[in-house]
Write a protein that holds these residues in place. Structure first.
Motif, PDB file in Angstrom:
ATOM      1  N   GLY A  13       0.784  -1.227   0.000  1.00  0.00           N
ATOM      2  CA  GLY A  13       0.000   0.000   0.000  1.00  0.00           C
ATOM      3  C   GLY A  13       0.817   1.277   0.000  1.00  0.00           C
ATOM      4  N   GLY A  14       2.130   1.169  -0.122  1.00  0.00           N
ATOM      5  CA  GLY A  14       2.979   2.353  -0.045  1.00  0.00           C
ATOM      6  C   GLY A  14       3.178   3.075  -1.355  1.00  0.00           C
ATOM      7  N   SER A  15       2.735   2.482  -2.459  1.00  0.00           N
ATOM      8  CA  SER A  15       2.938   3.116  -3.759  1.00  0.00           C
ATOM      9  C   SER A  15       2.006   2.479  -4.788  1.00  0.00           C
ATOM     10  CB  SER A  15       4.398   2.957  -4.217  1.00  0.00           C
ATOM     11  OG  SER A  15       4.722   1.582  -4.370  1.00  0.00           O
ATOM     12  N   HIS A  26     -10.151   4.841   1.625  1.00  0.00           N
ATOM     13  CA  HIS A  26     -10.098   5.720   2.803  1.00  0.00           C
ATOM     14  C   HIS A  26     -11.068   6.890   2.648  1.00  0.00           C
ATOM     15  CE1 HIS A  26      -8.331   7.912   6.174  1.00  0.00           C
ATOM     16  NE2 HIS A  26      -8.114   8.948   5.383  1.00  0.00           N
ATOM     17  N   GLN A  27     -11.118   7.452   1.461  1.00  0.00           N
ATOM     18  CA  GLN A  27     -11.994   8.593   1.198  1.00  0.00           C
ATOM     19  C   GLN A  27     -13.471   8.225   1.295  1.00  0.00           C
ATOM     20  OE1 GLN A  27     -10.576   9.838  -2.648  1.00  0.00           O
ATOM     21  NE2 GLN A  27      -8.591  10.496  -1.825  1.00  0.00           N
ATOM     22  N   GLY A  40       9.376   4.455   5.095  1.00  0.00           N
ATOM     23  CA  GLY A  40       9.283   5.830   4.635  1.00  0.00           C
ATOM     24  C   GLY A  40       8.119   6.044   3.680  1.00  0.00           C
ATOM     25  N   HIS A  41       7.901   5.102   2.774  1.00  0.00           N
ATOM     26  CA  HIS A  41       6.777   5.202   1.847  1.00  0.00           C
ATOM     27  C   HIS A  41       5.446   5.129   2.597  1.00  0.00           C
ATOM     28  CE1 HIS A  41       9.870   4.580  -1.127  1.00  0.00           C
ATOM     29  NE2 HIS A  41       8.997   4.605  -2.122  1.00  0.00           N
ATOM     30  N   THR A  46       0.407   7.677   4.970  1.00  0.00           N
ATOM     31  CA  THR A  46      -0.448   7.925   6.132  1.00  0.00           C
ATOM     32  C   THR A  46      -0.462   9.405   6.521  1.00  0.00           C
ATOM     33  OG1 THR A  46       1.386   7.295   7.610  1.00  0.00           O
ATOM     34  CG2 THR A  46      -0.232   5.596   7.041  1.00  0.00           C
ATOM     35  N   ALA A  47       0.652  10.094   6.318  1.00  0.00           N
ATOM     36  CA  ALA A  47       0.688  11.535   6.607  1.00  0.00           C
ATOM     37  C   ALA A  47      -0.250  12.301   5.682  1.00  0.00           C
ATOM     38  CB  ALA A  47       2.105  12.068   6.466  1.00  0.00           C
ATOM     39  N   ALA A  48      -0.389  11.833   4.463  1.00  0.00           N
ATOM     40  CA  ALA A  48      -1.267  12.484   3.490  1.00  0.00           C
ATOM     41  C   ALA A  48      -2.724  12.086   3.668  1.00  0.00           C
ATOM     42  CB  ALA A  48      -0.819  12.137   2.069  1.00  0.00           C
TER      43      ALA A  48
END
Length: 248
Positions: A13-15, A26-27, A40-41, A46-48
């Motif tokens: 799910g990181g890219s 999520h939306q 890091g990815h 998650t930050a976004a």
């Protein structure tokens, strides 16, 4: 598939497709947990997307899978959707000596990984209403691209495994879907700017529309010509074949 109020675990799910699917779900008000090897990815995603969570997972490592699946069941008892998306794709040459590291890495990630992750969560999923397993294969599992023969073979294997899994879970609360993407503009084989590939946003929009239906195979329009080669009614034959065997 019900597209809201799920608790969803997505590998890879990181890219790429995994991230785009995670964000789309999520939306729509789902609780989404993403996994991947690169912390890091995952942190960037998650930050976004406040409220989304992540866990570092190497799907080629059975011990890591056992640890993470046990943790997921404990932390997220409402987990009802698993999306097996993590995968790697490398060039190879089926007419020459195979690279042993590439072979093991590809099969461990693309085939053993989804089977092991599902195995770790399946008994829990059987207890959940509206449970869904989505295995991400590829149109290249139906019509292989010869320069990535091992990758294509793993996707063909995932398709076959999905048919068996759907059959054996047919009388449970768990639905088994297969998402078979066409060539999509992602980091896979440096295709982000490839004009012949399907734009990622367009792919996700079409995919979400099909997910909202009762389809067992999630196919966007660009995927259908290659999928049609073996025939989209394959599962009906698989069911008939296995029912006849079971009847003796």
């Amino acid at each position: 598939m019900k597209l809201t109020n799920n608790t969803i675990f997505i590998t890879g799910g990181g890219s790429g497709i995994g991230r785009a699917l995670a964000e789309a779900l999520h939306q729509r008000g789902n609780k989404v947990i993403i996994a991947g090897r690169r912390a890091g990815h995952l942190d960037t995603v998650t930050a976004a997307n406040p409220g989304m969570e992540s866990v570092v997972l190497d799907v080629s490592d059975p011990k890591d899978i056992a640890r993470v699946t046990a943790e997921l069941i404990q932390r997220f008892p409402d987990l009802n959707v698993l999306i097996n998306n993590a995968g790697i794709m490398q060039f190879d040459n089926a007419a020459s000596s195979v690279d042993g590291t590439m072979l093991i890495d590809t099969i461990s990630t693309n085939l053993y990984g989804p089977i092991r992750v599902t195995s770790g969560l399946i008994e829990h999923l059987k207890t959940r209403p509206d449970a869904v397993i989505i295995n991400v294969s590829s149109v290249l599992g139906f019509v292989p691209m010869a320069v990535t023969a091992v990758y294509c073979a793993t996707k063909a294997a995932i398709h076959s495994y999905t048919l068996s899994q759907r059959y054996t879970l047919r009388d449970t609360s768990v639905r088994v879907l297969e998402l078979a993407p066409p060539w999509v503009q992602t980091e896979l084989l440096d295709s982000s700017e490839e004009p012949r590939a399907m734009p990622l946003a367009e792919f996700i929009e079409e995919t979400m529309a099909v997910l909202a239906t009762d389809a067992d195979e999630i196919l966007v329009e660009r995927a259908k010509p290659l999928r049609a080669v073996p025939g989209p009614d394959e599962f009906a034959f698989v069911t008939q074949f296995n029912d006849a065997l079971n009847a003796g």
